[in-house]
Scaffold this motif. Structure first.
Motif, PDB file in Angstrom:
ATOM      1  N   GLY A 545       0.793  -1.233   0.000  1.00 45.20           N
ATOM      2  CA  GLY A 545       0.000   0.000   0.000  1.00 45.20           C
ATOM      3  C   GLY A 545       0.816   1.269   0.000  1.00 45.20           C
ATOM      4  O   GLY A 545       0.256   2.353   0.203  1.00 45.20           O
ATOM      5  N   ILE A 546       2.154   1.174  -0.244  1.00 42.12           N
ATOM      6  CA  ILE A 546       2.963   2.401  -0.220  1.00 42.12           C
ATOM      7  C   ILE A 546       2.837   3.204  -1.507  1.00 42.12           C
ATOM      8  O   ILE A 546       3.400   4.295  -1.608  1.00 42.12           O
ATOM      9  CB  ILE A 546       4.440   2.129   0.114  1.00 42.12           C
ATOM     10  CG1 ILE A 546       5.059   1.125  -0.870  1.00 42.12           C
ATOM     11  CG2 ILE A 546       4.584   1.625   1.535  1.00 42.12           C
ATOM     12  CD1 ILE A 546       5.750   1.762  -2.025  1.00 42.12           C
ATOM     13  N   ASN A 547       2.094   2.703  -2.482  1.00 43.10           N
ATOM     14  CA  ASN A 547       1.740   3.535  -3.634  1.00 43.10           C
ATOM     15  C   ASN A 547       0.471   4.340  -3.337  1.00 43.10           C
ATOM     16  O   ASN A 547       0.452   5.563  -3.470  1.00 43.10           O
ATOM     17  CB  ASN A 547       1.529   2.664  -4.874  1.00 43.10           C
ATOM     18  CG  ASN A 547       2.815   2.066  -5.388  1.00 43.10           C
ATOM     19  OD1 ASN A 547       3.848   2.723  -5.425  1.00 43.10           O
ATOM     20  ND2 ASN A 547       2.773   0.807  -5.786  1.00 43.10           N
ATOM     21  N   LEU A 548      -0.595   3.650  -2.937  1.00 43.06           N
ATOM     22  CA  LEU A 548      -1.886   4.315  -2.763  1.00 43.06           C
ATOM     23  C   LEU A 548      -1.952   5.189  -1.517  1.00 43.06           C
ATOM     24  O   LEU A 548      -2.617   6.225  -1.526  1.00 43.06           O
ATOM     25  CB  LEU A 548      -3.010   3.275  -2.724  1.00 43.06           C
ATOM     26  CG  LEU A 548      -3.362   2.634  -4.063  1.00 43.06           C
ATOM     27  CD1 LEU A 548      -4.530   1.667  -3.893  1.00 43.06           C
ATOM     28  CD2 LEU A 548      -3.716   3.690  -5.104  1.00 43.06           C
ATOM     29  N   GLY A 549      -1.292   4.786  -0.419  1.00 44.93           N
ATOM     30  CA  GLY A 549      -1.337   5.617   0.783  1.00 44.93           C
ATOM     31  C   GLY A 549      -0.775   7.005   0.540  1.00 44.93           C
ATOM     32  O   GLY A 549      -1.455   8.025   0.769  1.00 44.93           O
ATOM     33  N   PRO A 550       0.462   7.132   0.055  1.00 45.46           N
ATOM     34  CA  PRO A 550       0.990   8.454  -0.295  1.00 45.46           C
ATOM     35  C   PRO A 550       0.228   9.135  -1.428  1.00 45.46           C
ATOM     36  O   PRO A 550       0.102  10.366  -1.440  1.00 45.46           O
ATOM     37  CB  PRO A 550       2.431   8.138  -0.702  1.00 45.46           C
ATOM     38  CG  PRO A 550       2.784   6.925   0.082  1.00 45.46           C
ATOM     39  CD  PRO A 550       1.520   6.105   0.090  1.00 45.46           C
ATOM     40  N   ALA A 551      -0.304   8.375  -2.392  1.00 49.32           N
ATOM     41  CA  ALA A 551      -1.077   8.987  -3.476  1.00 49.32           C
ATOM     42  C   ALA A 551      -2.297   9.723  -2.918  1.00 49.32           C
ATOM     43  O   ALA A 551      -2.568  10.872  -3.276  1.00 49.32           O
ATOM     44  CB  ALA A 551      -1.510   7.921  -4.475  1.00 49.32           C
ATOM     45  N   MET A 552      -3.051   9.044  -2.062  1.00 52.29           N
ATOM     46  CA  MET A 552      -4.210   9.685  -1.447  1.00 52.29           C
ATOM     47  C   MET A 552      -3.785  10.875  -0.593  1.00 52.29           C
ATOM     48  O   MET A 552      -4.435  11.926  -0.605  1.00 52.29           O
ATOM     49  CB  MET A 552      -4.955   8.671  -0.577  1.00 52.29           C
ATOM     50  CG  MET A 552      -5.749   7.632  -1.335  1.00 52.29           C
ATOM     51  SD  MET A 552      -7.226   8.296  -2.128  1.00 52.29           S
ATOM     52  CE  MET A 552      -8.158   8.890  -0.707  1.00 52.29           C
ATOM     53  N   THR A 553      -2.690  10.726   0.130  1.00 48.92           N
ATOM     54  CA  THR A 553      -2.265  11.772   1.061  1.00 48.92           C
ATOM     55  C   THR A 553      -1.766  13.006   0.332  1.00 48.92           C
ATOM     56  O   THR A 553      -2.160  14.133   0.670  1.00 48.92           O
ATOM     57  CB  THR A 553      -1.168  11.230   1.998  1.00 48.92           C
ATOM     58  OG1 THR A 553      -1.690  10.114   2.724  1.00 48.92           O
ATOM     59  CG2 THR A 553      -0.714  12.297   2.980  1.00 48.92           C
ATOM     60  N   PHE A 554      -0.911  12.832  -0.672  1.00 51.01           N
ATOM     61  CA  PHE A 554      -0.386  14.007  -1.365  1.00 51.01           C
ATOM     62  C   PHE A 554      -1.405  14.595  -2.343  1.00 51.01           C
ATOM     63  O   PHE A 554      -1.338  15.777  -2.673  1.00 51.01           O
ATOM     64  CB  PHE A 554       0.952  13.685  -2.024  1.00 51.01           C
ATOM     65  CG  PHE A 554       2.083  13.681  -1.029  1.00 51.01           C
ATOM     66  CD1 PHE A 554       2.696  14.861  -0.649  1.00 51.01           C
ATOM     67  CD2 PHE A 554       2.485  12.499  -0.434  1.00 51.01           C
ATOM     68  CE1 PHE A 554       3.712  14.864   0.303  1.00 51.01           C
ATOM     69  CE2 PHE A 554       3.504  12.485   0.520  1.00 51.01           C
ATOM     70  CZ  PHE A 554       4.119  13.681   0.887  1.00 51.01           C
ATOM     71  N   GLY A 555      -2.372  13.791  -2.790  1.00 56.38           N
ATOM     72  CA  GLY A 555      -3.509  14.378  -3.499  1.00 56.38           C
ATOM     73  C   GLY A 555      -4.293  15.288  -2.575  1.00 56.38           C
ATOM     74  O   GLY A 555      -4.696  16.402  -2.944  1.00 56.38           O
ATOM     75  N   TYR A 556      -4.517  14.828  -1.364  1.00 55.10           N
ATOM     76  CA  TYR A 556      -5.184  15.626  -0.329  1.00 55.10           C
ATOM     77  C   TYR A 556      -4.395  16.901  -0.023  1.00 55.10           C
ATOM     78  O   TYR A 556      -4.960  18.002   0.062  1.00 55.10           O
ATOM     79  CB  TYR A 556      -5.337  14.760   0.918  1.00 55.10           C
ATOM     80  CG  TYR A 556      -5.751  15.446   2.197  1.00 55.10           C
ATOM     81  CD1 TYR A 556      -7.070  15.789   2.423  1.00 55.10           C
ATOM     82  CD2 TYR A 556      -4.807  15.710   3.196  1.00 55.10           C
ATOM     83  CE1 TYR A 556      -7.459  16.389   3.620  1.00 55.10           C
ATOM     84  CE2 TYR A 556      -5.175  16.294   4.389  1.00 55.10           C
ATOM     85  CZ  TYR A 556      -6.503  16.650   4.596  1.00 55.10           C
ATOM     86  OH  TYR A 556      -6.877  17.240   5.791  1.00 55.10           O
ATOM     87  N   ILE A 557      -3.074  16.777   0.107  1.00 53.87           N
ATOM     88  CA  ILE A 557      -2.224  17.941   0.371  1.00 53.87           C
ATOM     89  C   ILE A 557      -2.310  18.938  -0.783  1.00 53.87           C
ATOM     90  O   ILE A 557      -2.437  20.157  -0.564  1.00 53.87           O
ATOM     91  CB  ILE A 557      -0.763  17.491   0.597  1.00 53.87           C
ATOM     92  CG1 ILE A 557      -0.628  16.792   1.951  1.00 53.87           C
ATOM     93  CG2 ILE A 557       0.193  18.677   0.517  1.00 53.87           C
ATOM     94  CD1 ILE A 557       0.725  16.150   2.186  1.00 53.87           C
ATOM     95  N   ALA A 558      -2.250  18.445  -2.019  1.00 51.08           N
ATOM     96  CA  ALA A 558      -2.334  19.331  -3.178  1.00 51.08           C
ATOM     97  C   ALA A 558      -3.675  20.059  -3.226  1.00 51.08           C
ATOM     98  O   ALA A 558      -3.735  21.264  -3.502  1.00 51.08           O
ATOM     99  CB  ALA A 558      -2.125  18.528  -4.463  1.00 51.08           C
ATOM    100  N   GLY A 559      -4.767  19.337  -2.963  1.00 54.88           N
ATOM    101  CA  GLY A 559      -6.085  19.963  -2.965  1.00 54.88           C
ATOM    102  C   GLY A 559      -6.222  21.041  -1.909  1.00 54.88           C
ATOM    103  O   GLY A 559      -6.786  22.108  -2.157  1.00 54.88           O
ATOM    104  N   GLN A 560      -5.672  20.760  -0.733  1.00 53.47           N
ATOM    105  CA  GLN A 560      -5.703  21.754   0.339  1.00 53.47           C
ATOM    106  C   GLN A 560      -4.864  22.978  -0.005  1.00 53.47           C
ATOM    107  O   GLN A 560      -5.279  24.120   0.223  1.00 53.47           O
ATOM    108  CB  GLN A 560      -5.184  21.132   1.638  1.00 53.47           C
ATOM    109  CG  GLN A 560      -6.176  20.301   2.409  1.00 53.47           C
ATOM    110  CD  GLN A 560      -5.703  20.067   3.831  1.00 53.47           C
ATOM    111  OE1 GLN A 560      -4.531  19.813   4.076  1.00 53.47           O
ATOM    112  NE2 GLN A 560      -6.609  20.159   4.776  1.00 53.47           N
ATOM    113  N   HIS A 561      -3.680  22.742  -0.526  1.00 55.39           N
ATOM    114  CA  HIS A 561      -2.778  23.856  -0.849  1.00 55.39           C
ATOM    115  C   HIS A 561      -3.384  24.734  -1.936  1.00 55.39           C
ATOM    116  O   HIS A 561      -3.325  25.974  -1.853  1.00 55.39           O
ATOM    117  CB  HIS A 561      -1.419  23.319  -1.299  1.00 55.39           C
ATOM    118  CG  HIS A 561      -0.348  24.362  -1.371  1.00 55.39           C
ATOM    119  ND1 HIS A 561      -0.157  25.143  -2.500  1.00 55.39           N
ATOM    120  CD2 HIS A 561       0.579  24.780  -0.471  1.00 55.39           C
ATOM    121  CE1 HIS A 561       0.848  25.976  -2.292  1.00 55.39           C
ATOM    122  NE2 HIS A 561       1.314  25.782  -1.061  1.00 55.39           N
ATOM    123  N   ALA A 562      -3.978  24.118  -2.951  1.00 59.63           N
ATOM    124  CA  ALA A 562      -4.614  24.891  -4.019  1.00 59.63           C
ATOM    125  C   ALA A 562      -5.778  25.704  -3.480  1.00 59.63           C
ATOM    126  O   ALA A 562      -5.986  26.864  -3.874  1.00 59.63           O
ATOM    127  CB  ALA A 562      -5.086  23.957  -5.131  1.00 59.63           C
TER     128      ALA A 562
END
Length: 578
Positions: A545-562
């Motif tokens: 799950g080290i692909n999807l866990g960071p994918a979901m997390t940094f997608g979340y970070i990008a959405g928040q930052h934007a």
């Protein structure tokens, strides 16, 4: 070709976990969002995945009484990643991951189920978790989606489904494996299959969604509710810049070019480059033409996000330990002449199967991680030969557990022998000749293995000695759930070749998921997440799950930052990058 123009706050390129995570997060915080997907379905590689996410410190674990310190996780990652440990990105991940899980679980249609019994892959590494670091999307009823979105939702990968029905690792899979030996399992499978037959008749697809397709279904449902537009068959052709920032995207849709201007920015989440033959040839080991590789993601994951990022000054990090997230696959011949790919994730850990090279020798703990299996295979395969191995088992093993795409009893399997996928021999020598394995080498390997396997031991590779090994074995087999001798024929074998779940080499970013130029300066208005972002694991694979866990997390970070960034006025003279 005509051109139309739309204006939104955020454009997301790619509809896998990373892209939809960014889209839902940004939309929840009030932004107008368009997701553009190159393929004609939503979900990318995520929809074909097992759907597990590595999510340390998540609230579901805490609710179950599993409390651990972030420093314990850091200890594990420091030892696993070594010199490629990036403290800033790891800290950003560990801080945002629990917030991401809580946000989606509490505010959206994405509900999670815990994987609290799943251990990290390398149990002998300091800080390794024995549970509480994994989550998965809860099963999802596809009927909850609107008909238009359901029509666009990618179906489960055919090779991992049973007659189109996805099966989830854990209790669901165990019921299917023990259907002939347990009344409870028989009842579970009967209910699941009866419902599936009805759904196929009415909808033409599975509707009891689990694994990666459940994750995408729930994210798509959340995006629907928040007014996110999700366009399929809409490849991104070039980025636009204005005033030194990325200001939009030109896409192709319905044979028209459409200009999408973005006030807050663009998120690249197009799935990395597993199908970019040229980049594979350059970066993958033992891939002289770029063709000697069999990716599990769909062909639409062909490097578009990386190329777009590079076109405006982004840099791809190729310094990782491995550029690719290896997975062992077997090639499945189809009736239409095409070839499918079956990922060997769990069958290797069951008692009574070994992996051997063409010389007949074992080379790895077969119950270890899928990445580790291929990494060892590539390093051990004789020079001058394409890297491959053979999984060898007995008739009893095949009927009890299945091997590759061949299912256990009572499902018929002999047609796979006729197709050449499954090799058979009444003796080990006959099997070796059928496969092109050195007969003497195989005979000696099996004899040496059996001496210890009769006592449930594997001194050569330590199979079954870690919690991760044992979790994927057979709990009903003692004393070691992963070890049994190969004594009585007939014997079977399947050829295994290098494949992958995706790529690790990606665009260099900062902890806010902003794409960086070669000088380390953020390119304003441009984010990357998922496989378009260089893996925070540095090319290592410490846990499932080290692909999807960071994918979901940094997608979340990008959405928040934007969402937190100031909006920019859209210039009518924005220019495409040549």
């Amino acid at each position: 070709m005509t051109n139309r123009t739309h204006e939104v706050d955020l454009i997301v390129i790619g509809s896998g976990a990373a892209g939809l995570s960014a889209a839902v997060t940004a939309a929840y915080h009030g932004l107008s969002v368009i997701v553009v997907e190159k393929a004609d379905t939503l979900g990318g590689a995520t929809a074909w995945s097992g759907g597990w996410m590595w999510a340390p410190l998540n609230p579901l674990a805490k609710a179950a009484g599993i409390h651990e310190d972030a420093d314990t996780v850091r200890t594990y990652l420091r030892h696993e990643l070594g010199e490629r440990y990036d403290a800033a990105k790891i800290d950003a991940f560990l801080a945002a991951c629990p917030q991401m899980v809580a946000f989606f679980h509490e505010k959206t249609a994405l509900q999670f189920a815990d994987g609290n019994a799943i251990a990290d892959i390398h149990g002998d590494t300091p800080g390794a978790g024995t549970g509480g670091r994994s989550i998965i999307a809860a099963p999802f009823d596809g009927r909850a989606l609107s008909p238009s979105t359901l029509k666009k939702l990618r179906k489960t990968m055919p090779e991992t489904a049973f007659l189109g029905m996805p099966i989830q690792a854990g209790a669901d899979l165990r019921a299917f494996l023990t259907v002939t030996r347990s009344v409870k399992s028989f009842w579970h499978v009967s209910k699941r299959f009866t419902r599936h037959v009805c759904d196929m008749a009415r909808y033409g697809r599975a509707m009891q969604l689990v694994n990666g397709v459940a994750l995408i279904g729930r994210l798509a449902k959340s995006a629907e509710a928040l007014g996110v537009d999700m366009w399929v068959s809409s490849p991104a052709r070039r980025l636009l810049t204005s005033g030194g920032r990325v200001s939009g995207v030109v896409i192709e849709r319905d044979d028209q070019e459409i200009t999408l201007n973005a006030r807050r920015g663009v998120v690249l989440a197009a799935g990395g480059f597993p199908w970019d033959i040229s980049r594979r040839k350059t970066l993958f080991p033992r891939t002289p033409t770029g063709q000697e590789h069999w990716p599990l993601p769909p062909p639409s994951a062909s490097g578009d996000g990386l190329q777009l990022g590079e076109s405006v000054g982004g840099a791809v990090d190729t310094s990782l330990y491995s550029p690719v997230a290896w997975a062992p696959v077997s090639l499945v011949p189809k009736s239409n002449g095409k070839v499918g790919h079956f990922p060997h994730i769990i069958d290797r850990a069951k008692p009574g199967v070994i992996g051997v090279l063409s010389n007949g020798q074992r080379f790895v703990n077969e119950a270890a991680g899928y990445y580790d299996y291929v990494d060892a295979m590539i390093k051990a395969a004789p020079e001058g030969e394409p890297p491959c191995s053979w999984l060898v088992c007995t008739h009893r093993f095949q009927r009890r557990y299945g091997l590759g795409i061949t299912r256990p009893a009572p499902v018929p399997f002999r047609h796979w022998i006729k197709k050449g996928y499954l090799k058979r021999g009444n003796s080990l020598a006959a099997l070796a000749r059928e496969c092109g394995i050195d007969p003497a080498g195989l005979a000696k390997t099996v004899a040496d293995y059996n001496v210890h396997a009769r006592q449930g031991e594997d001194p050569a590779f330590g199979r079954g000695t870690t919690p991760y090994n044992r979790k994927n074995g057979d709990p009903d087999h003692t004393p070691n759930p992963c070890v049994a001798p190969l004594e009585h024929g007939p014997f079977y074998a399947i050829k295994v070749v290098p494949g992958c779940f995706g790529t690790f080499a990606g665009l260099t970013t900062n902890p806010q998921a902003q794409v960086l130029n070669p000088q380390g300066v953020p390119i304003e208005g441009l984010y990357a997440a998922g496989s378009d972002m260089a893996s925070i694991m540095g090319g290592h694979y410490p846990a499932g799950g080290i692909n999807l866990g960071p994918a979901m997390t940094f997608g979340y970070i990008a959405g928040q930052h934007a969402a937190a960034s100031p909006a920019h006025s859209l210039s009518s003279n924005a220019k495409p990058i040549p």
